[in-house]
Every structure is written in C-alpha cells, then in structure tokens.
Design an enzyme around this catalytic site. Structure first.
Site, mmCIF file in Angstrom:
data_model
loop_
_atom_site.group_PDB
_atom_site.id
_atom_site.type_symbol
_atom_site.label_atom_id
_atom_site.label_comp_id
_atom_site.label_asym_id
_atom_site.label_seq_id
_atom_site.Cartn_x
_atom_site.Cartn_y
_atom_site.Cartn_z
ATOM 1 N N ASP A 130 0.803 -1.235 0.000
ATOM 2 C CA ASP A 130 0.000 0.000 0.000
ATOM 3 C C ASP A 130 0.836 1.285 0.000
ATOM 4 O OD1 ASP A 130 -2.118 -1.759 0.233
ATOM 5 O OD2 ASP A 130 -2.327 -1.492 2.396
ATOM 6 N N ARG A 246 -16.295 -3.030 -19.120
ATOM 7 C CA ARG A 246 -15.783 -4.292 -18.572
ATOM 8 C C ARG A 246 -15.055 -3.990 -17.266
ATOM 9 N NH1 ARG A 246 -18.680 -6.067 -21.800
ATOM 10 N NH2 ARG A 246 -18.325 -7.657 -23.394
HETATM 11 O O1 F6P Z 1 -2.486 -3.985 3.282
HETATM 12 C C1 F6P Z 1 -2.234 -4.771 2.168
HETATM 13 C C2 F6P Z 1 -3.518 -5.224 1.524
HETATM 14 O O2 F6P Z 1 -3.183 -6.001 0.404
HETATM 15 C C3 F6P Z 1 -4.485 -4.097 1.135
HETATM 16 O O3 F6P Z 1 -4.128 -3.462 -0.066
HETATM 17 C C4 F6P Z 1 -5.774 -4.838 1.073
HETATM 18 O O4 F6P Z 1 -6.869 -3.980 1.286
HETATM 19 C C5 F6P Z 1 -5.646 -5.837 2.189
HETATM 20 O O5 F6P Z 1 -4.259 -6.020 2.418
HETATM 21 C C6 F6P Z 1 -6.279 -7.169 1.941
HETATM 22 O O6 F6P Z 1 -6.152 -7.928 3.093
HETATM 23 P P1 F6P Z 1 -6.378 -9.495 3.144
HETATM 24 O O7 F6P Z 1 -5.279 -10.175 2.395
HETATM 25 O O8 F6P Z 1 -6.381 -9.814 4.586
HETATM 26 O O9 F6P Z 1 -7.700 -9.743 2.480
#
Ligand code: F6P
Length: 321
Positions: A130, A246
C-alpha cells in the site's frame, strides 16, 4: 544494554521483498555475532511461542521469493492487554533483547502499542504494497505491486484499444491511492479514482461521451479499492452513457510474485539498517526509504496519515489524456 539476541517476525499482509529483509537482518546480525530467533505467523507466533533459530543457511535461496518464509497473519489477540502480556512473557522467557518487526501500518501500530506498555528495544521495517507509511517514500513490496498491476493494465489496453471498450480496473491500497495513482500515470490511463480525492462520475461520463465524439473510443479507469468498487463505477458509467464497460479486479495478484529488483534492494538495505540502529541504541523507529536515503522515523510520525500530491498528479493525467 548490550543486544545479543533478536526476535524477528513478519506481520499483516505479506509484501514481495519481505524475504530479502529477513535474509539481510539475519545475516547482518550474525555478522555482528547476534543470535536471531524467528517467530512464525507474526504476533500470533510471538504469543504462541512458535519459533525457530535463524542461522545463515535458514535464509538461503529466499531472496527471489515473494511472500514470507516466516508466514504472516493479522492477530487480534495482540491488540489486547492479555495478548501483549503473553508476548512479553515469551520475549523474556527466550532471553530476547530486542524485536525487529517487518510489516505495514497495522504491524507498526501493534509495535507502538506494545512498546508503550512494555520497555523493549523495537524497530519496524516498512513493508506493504500500500505504501501508506508516513515519512517514508517507499515501502518494501510497493514497487513489485505497481509493476504487477501495470503489466495487467498493459494487457488490458490491448483489448481496450482493439475492441474500443471502456475498462474499469480495481487495484489494492486499502485506504490509500498510491498504487492507483502510480499505475494510472505509468499506464497512460484516462482516469483514476482514489480515496484522497472526491470524484464526480458525471464529469468522467461527460469526458467519455465528449471523447467518443472526437473518436476516442477506449478508456481505462483505475479505481483504488478504498474509493469505490470497480463494479459500481462501471455500472454507473453504463447507465449514464449507455456504453458497454468491462470490469477487472486485480486483487491479491498484486501482492504476490517475484519481487522486483527495487523491492529486494529495499529489503536488503532496510534489514541491515534495522540491525544497525538497534546496535546504536535506538528504538521505536520505522525503517524506510525517503528522498533516496534509508531513514528511520518515529512510530508516531509513521502512523500519521500520509499525504499524496493529488492535485498535481490529477492535473497531469488530465493534460496527458
Ligand atoms: O495492506 C495490504 C492489503 O493487500 C491491502 O491493499 C488490502 O486492502 C488488504 O491487504 C487485503 O487484506 P487481506 O489479504 O487480509 O484480504
């Protein structure tokens, strides 16, 4: 206090390049005659004493691997007093003098709360796709995620151009629009929707219709997951313009895979620096990259909301579309 034995773990969402940080921490620590104990599955492993001794060979052949050899998870128990007390007990029981934690904002918050309650030298290494850690320009894993998403968008563009279609592509980032913005710029995308800026679908639709009149028939709109769902955006565009759309949700594809050179490079530098600052008696810091230099910022600073120069980038996308 002289540091002799370090605990090491990865927590929260995995990020490509975490393994290079593990390797670097272990080998740089061994070089300084320190011992490293690895905990499996993040803070959960600390609470439950799931550990292994990490020697030179334990980190062989991992620099090119995505994910984390120490495994990871999000641990609710570590947010409780009881969980933290148990973790501290395990730290004392195993004669650990310090902790190095690799992860993103949730992981740093965990370390921050823990060190407010218990006195223990602790350093975090910023690793998250992120890229939302304040005071740090780039986290481990972000570059790989952006390149993975970019490669997907390049593929999508072939169809968008050939079939003259509108695509709405959803990317990760939780509450932050970093991945979306960088991918949209690097992929030459027509629009980007992120949580940091209010968006107006009427304007986007107006531009699409106007573009159509000029002969511009293909569009790629990147949506950060924290701002909206690609499905909703696509449905709204179809409703307002009567044009077919799409949807592609890239999801966890962005989080895995072979780390890029940049993610490995950052992991290697951050790992070394984390050990070094512990040896220099510093604690409660997050190691990351800023303005081309490896830096260590305070937990409090790292946990503030990271700003993005949104208007500048939007202006550029508008000019270039
Ligand atoms: O913080 C990293 C991240 O990949 C975010 O971008 C995403 O919202 C979240 O983790 C998803 O989390 P999980 O793998 O627990 O679904």
């Amino acid at each position: 206090m002289k540091i002799k034995r370090i605990g090491l773990l990865t927590a929260g969402g995995d990020a490509p390049g975490m393994n290079s940080a593990i390797r670097s921490v272990v080998r740089y620590a061994l070089y300084h005659k320190l011992e490293v104990i690895g905990f499996y599955r993040g803070y959960w492993g600390l609470i439950n004493e799931e550990l292994t001794v990490l020697d030179h060979r334990a980190v062989s052949g991992i620099i090119n691997l995505g994910g984390t050899i120490l495994k990871t998870m999000r641990c609710q128990e570590f947010k409780t007093r009881k969980g933290q007390e148990r973790a501290y007990h395990i730290i004392k029981k195993n004669a650990l003098d310090a902790l190095i934690v690799i992860g993103g904002d949730g992981t740093i918050r965990g370390a921050y709360e823990f060190t407010k309650r218990f006195s223990l030298p602790c350093v975090c290494i910023a690793a998250s796709v992120d890229n939302d850690i304040n005071g740090i320009d780039q986290t481990i894993g972000y570059d790989t995620a952006v390149n993975t998403a970019l490669s997907a968008i390049d593929n999508i563009r072939d169809t968008a151009t050939s079939m003259e279609r509108i695509f709405v592509v959803e990317v990760m980032g939780r509450d932050s629009g970093f991945i979306a913005l960088q991918v949209a710029l690097a992929g030459g995308c027509e629009n980007v929707i992120i949580p940091e800026k209010k968006f107006d679908l009427d304007i986007i639709c107006h531009n699409i219709v106007e573009g159509n009149l000029r002969g511009k028939l293909s569009w790629i709109i990147v949506v950060a997951e924290g701002a909206a769902s690609a499905r909703e955006v696509a449905d709204a565009i179809t409703e307002k313009t009567s044009l077919e759309t799409r949807v592609v949700v890239l999801g966890h594809i962005q989080r895995g895979g072979r780390p890029t050179a940049t993610s490995r490079f950052l992991g290697t530098l951050f790992g070394k620096y984390a050990v070094e600052i512990l040896l220099n008696g510093q604690s409660n810091k997050v190691v990351g990259m800023s303005l081309g230099k490896v830096v260590a910022v305070d937990f409090e600073t790292a946990l503030k909301k990271k700003e993005i120069p949104v208007d500048e980038i939007y202006h550029l996308i508008n000019i270039l579309t």
